[in-house]
Design a protein around this motif. Sequence first.
Motif, PDB file in Angstrom:
ATOM      1  N   GLU A  46       0.769  -1.289  -0.131  1.00 19.30           N
ATOM      2  CA  GLU A  46       0.024   0.007   0.087  1.00 19.30           C
ATOM      3  C   GLU A  46       1.039   1.145   0.082  1.00 19.30           C
ATOM      4  N   TYR A  47       0.327   2.233  -0.783  1.00 17.03           N
ATOM      5  CA  TYR A  47       1.278   3.402  -1.055  1.00 17.03           C
ATOM      6  C   TYR A  47       0.318   4.775  -0.789  1.00 17.03           C
ATOM      7  N   PHE A  48       0.683   5.701  -0.089  1.00 22.48           N
ATOM      8  CA  PHE A  48       0.057   6.828   0.427  1.00 22.48           C
ATOM      9  C   PHE A  48       0.301   8.019  -0.450  1.00 22.48           C
ATOM     10  N   ILE A  49      -0.467   8.735  -1.316  1.00 26.28           N
ATOM     11  CA  ILE A  49       0.193   9.660  -2.064  1.00 26.28           C
ATOM     12  C   ILE A  49      -0.768  10.818  -1.773  1.00 26.28           C
ATOM     13  N   PRO A  50      -0.078  11.905  -1.808  1.00 30.58           N
ATOM     14  CA  PRO A  50      -0.794  13.523  -1.519  1.00 30.58           C
ATOM     15  C   PRO A  50      -1.809  13.463  -2.856  1.00 30.58           C
ATOM     16  N   VAL A  51      -2.892  14.020  -2.360  1.00 27.67           N
ATOM     17  CA  VAL A  51      -4.035  14.059  -3.231  1.00 27.67           C
ATOM     18  C   VAL A  51      -3.711  14.830  -4.753  1.00 27.67           C
ATOM     19  N   ASP A  52      -2.941  15.941  -4.589  1.00 29.75           N
ATOM     20  CA  ASP A  52      -2.624  16.450  -5.948  1.00 29.75           C
ATOM     21  C   ASP A  52      -1.878  15.852  -6.927  1.00 29.75           C
ATOM     22  N   ASN A  53      -0.933  14.834  -6.230  1.00 28.37           N
ATOM     23  CA  ASN A  53       0.025  13.872  -7.066  1.00 28.37           C
ATOM     24  C   ASN A  53      -0.770  12.485  -7.389  1.00 28.37           C
ATOM     25  N   PHE A  54      -1.975  12.327  -7.260  1.00 29.90           N
ATOM     26  CA  PHE A  54      -2.685  10.989  -7.636  1.00 29.90           C
ATOM     27  C   PHE A  54      -2.172  10.597  -9.042  1.00 29.90           C
ATOM     28  N   LEU A  55      -2.466  11.426  -9.899  1.00 31.15           N
ATOM     29  CA  LEU A  55      -2.214  10.906 -11.569  1.00 31.15           C
ATOM     30  C   LEU A  55      -0.888  10.563 -11.592  1.00 31.15           C
ATOM     31  N   GLY A  56      -0.023  11.230 -11.338  1.00 22.52           N
ATOM     32  CA  GLY A  56       1.467  10.953 -11.488  1.00 22.52           C
ATOM     33  C   GLY A  56       1.616   9.629 -10.990  1.00 22.52           C
ATOM     34  N   PHE A  57       1.549   9.346  -9.600  1.00 26.90           N
ATOM     35  CA  PHE A  57       1.916   8.099  -9.264  1.00 26.90           C
ATOM     36  C   PHE A  57       1.062   6.800  -9.767  1.00 26.90           C
ATOM     37  N   ALA A  58      -0.156   7.294 -10.073  1.00 29.64           N
ATOM     38  CA  ALA A  58      -0.996   6.111 -10.945  1.00 29.64           C
ATOM     39  C   ALA A  58      -0.408   5.562 -11.890  1.00 29.64           C
ATOM     40  N   SER A  60      -4.889   6.412  -0.999  1.00 31.27           N
ATOM     41  CA  SER A  60      -4.035   5.238  -0.785  1.00 31.27           C
ATOM     42  C   SER A  60      -4.545   4.409  -2.101  1.00 31.27           C
ATOM     43  N   PHE A  61      -3.343   3.673  -2.329  1.00 31.60           N
ATOM     44  CA  PHE A  61      -3.373   2.600  -3.517  1.00 31.60           C
ATOM     45  C   PHE A  61      -2.898   1.202  -3.005  1.00 31.60           C
ATOM     46  N   VAL A  62      -3.871   0.376  -2.852  1.00 36.28           N
ATOM     47  CA  VAL A  62      -3.631  -1.066  -2.062  1.00 36.28           C
ATOM     48  C   VAL A  62      -3.518  -1.960  -3.299  1.00 36.28           C
ATOM     49  N   LEU A  63      -2.371  -2.496  -3.186  1.00 37.67           N
ATOM     50  CA  LEU A  63      -2.150  -3.497  -4.434  1.00 37.67           C
ATOM     51  C   LEU A  63      -2.311  -4.762  -3.928  1.00 37.67           C
ATOM     52  N   TYR A  64      -3.049  -5.715  -4.517  1.00 39.77           N
ATOM     53  CA  TYR A  64      -3.217  -7.138  -4.331  1.00 39.77           C
ATOM     54  C   TYR A  64      -2.602  -7.945  -5.622  1.00 39.77           C
ATOM     55  N   TYR A  65      -1.675  -8.714  -4.997  1.00 38.19           N
ATOM     56  CA  TYR A  65      -1.062  -9.515  -6.247  1.00 38.19           C
ATOM     57  C   TYR A  65      -0.607 -11.159  -5.721  1.00 38.19           C
ATOM     58  N   LYS A  66      -0.207 -11.687  -6.793  1.00 40.74           N
ATOM     59  CA  LYS A  66       0.016 -13.017  -6.509  1.00 40.74           C
ATOM     60  C   LYS A  66       1.632 -13.377  -6.955  1.00 40.74           C
ATOM     61  N   GLN A  67       2.223 -14.089  -6.002  1.00 44.19           N
ATOM     62  CA  GLN A  67       3.807 -14.274  -6.054  1.00 44.19           C
ATOM     63  C   GLN A  67       3.754 -15.526  -5.931  1.00 44.19           C
ATOM     64  N   ARG A  68       4.995 -16.212  -6.460  1.00 46.44           N
ATOM     65  CA  ARG A  68       5.337 -17.436  -6.366  1.00 46.44           C
ATOM     66  C   ARG A  68       6.355 -17.610  -5.172  1.00 46.44           C
ATOM     67  N   THR A  69       6.487 -18.666  -4.535  1.00 42.93           N
ATOM     68  CA  THR A  69       7.223 -18.800  -3.075  1.00 42.93           C
ATOM     69  C   THR A  69       8.675 -19.100  -3.408  1.00 42.93           C
ATOM     70  N   THR A  70       9.180 -19.006  -4.493  1.00 43.64           N
ATOM     71  CA  THR A  70      10.612 -19.410  -4.738  1.00 43.64           C
ATOM     72  C   THR A  70      11.652 -18.206  -4.256  1.00 43.64           C
ATOM     73  N   GLY A  71      12.727 -18.570  -4.065  1.00 37.65           N
ATOM     74  CA  GLY A  71      13.810 -17.523  -3.662  1.00 37.65           C
ATOM     75  C   GLY A  71      13.763 -16.310  -4.638  1.00 37.65           C
ATOM     76  N   ARG A  72      13.801 -16.904  -5.967  1.00 37.14           N
ATOM     77  CA  ARG A  72      13.876 -16.121  -7.266  1.00 37.14           C
ATOM     78  C   ARG A  72      12.831 -15.163  -7.436  1.00 37.14           C
ATOM     79  N   ALA A  73      11.641 -15.587  -7.044  1.00 38.01           N
ATOM     80  CA  ALA A  73      10.230 -14.781  -7.001  1.00 38.01           C
ATOM     81  C   ALA A  73      10.647 -13.553  -5.931  1.00 38.01           C
ATOM     82  N   ARG A  74      10.952 -13.892  -4.957  1.00 40.15           N
ATOM     83  CA  ARG A  74      11.135 -13.089  -3.677  1.00 40.15           C
ATOM     84  C   ARG A  74      11.901 -11.799  -4.205  1.00 40.15           C
TER      85      ARG A  74
END
Length: 487
Positions: free
Chosen positions: A356-368, A407-421
């Motif tokens: 999760e990332y918290f971005i000031p309102v005026d900078n929403f578009l740039g971060f997105a 706030s941008f809440v990122l939900y993602y899937k990741q393999r459990t291997t060391g390389r993926a980490r």
Amino acid sequence: MRHCRGLPASLTIGSSTVETSGFVLDRREFLQAATGTAFLLPAFPAWARRRSINDYSGLDAVTVADERRPRSTEEVSAAVGEWRDAISVGGGRFSMGGQIAYPESLHLDMRQLKRVVSLDPERQTVRVQAGISWRDLQEVLDPHDLSVSIMQSFSNFTVGGSVSVNCHGRYVGRGPIVNSVRALQLVTADGSVLELEPSSEVFRGVFGGYGGLGVVTEVELGLEPNSRLRRVVEDVELASYPRRFLDDVAGDSRVVLHNADLRPPDFDAPRMISWLSTNRPATVEERLIPRDRNYARNQAAIWAVSELPGGARLRQSVEERLHGEEVVVWRNYEASLDTDSLEPPTRLFSTYLLQEYFIPVDNFLGFARSMAGILSEHRVNALNVSIRHSPADTRSLLSWAPTDVFSFVLYYKQRTTGRARRRAEAWTRELIDAALEYGGRYYLPYRLHATPAQFVRAYPEHEAFRRLKAGLDPRGKFRNMLWDRYL
């Protein structure tokens, strides 16, 4: 674990009665009961008391010296006072980077501290033990037509854990949980019990303090009336979302909950989902989501969307059908979502994680736009980015919202291997750099991929927190992997 076959319904040993009928006894618990030392005194030598503590991600098993499950503030105080080495604290264990554990520590599993201490429906306040889950609290509040003021979108978290991370949800204009807490009870490193109010510097430090200052044992919360909510769904352009939110969501007193979803692969078309107070009859009979609901279909759908070719199109077709329906539910129903609905069938090969990332309102578009580019470049298997809003948090010391933020809440899937980490560590640091570039911060309950330099830049208040901890815990008794890395 040993089954107690051939035993009577209960055994009386000295002054202790051990029930044996209908369940499995842990050898350690049995021997402790037999010797009258069920909480404080170990029944086995140190090597036999070691436990492996893991969190929701399944990626951070930590071996601790001992684990205890206190049921009262007095038991917490006694355990903290007598233990001379490191102590770690865990609740629902939903943090994803070792925030709940430390090697060779005494681990306090707080989930047996789950009583409602007092409830005043007229004043709309409740005091609870910190290990109670939001779902258990909702069972108590709903008959009084009361609802939690601020909590996460899901109800499995403990109240104490929510305080520790200074959680927030989709509640429009409410901000983090610190804004709804009236008082706290905290056990400090010498076993002292403090009663804290919002004017206290220690109170401010506990929120987002991840157990670094002591053990939260009781929390007093402000409540709000339960009400019926009607769902409204609308698609908007990315660039227009901030203005639409400020005008049509924040500016409408009927809106109780809101988020906007950004979907892969482009993350450029927000779908606004608002829940408005209404007098319309509920379309769902239950006032709370049943605890025994089967989520196999949800889990299969998430797997298909994240693994199969054309998964994004499948998701879009399902969402279009669901969002076209008229939905009116009780506020407590929408607040009682279960994390099992997102739980994969197994975490052996892959795991589902959050950032999760918290971005000031005026900078929403740039971060997105920067976020979308980073996720695309690294081929991150991102299922969703949920956008929420929070007003500036002026109450907590380690605030993640020093100004109004999206706030941008990122939900993602990741393999459990060391390389993926290792790959995840690289692109996560790029996202953190992007958030910092746009004047934002990142959230601390997740994977510990940030460099120490990124942490210092994101949370310049860490020195004030360090000084506060040194005064309360001069020997550094309260430890976990988060503070070991960054403090």
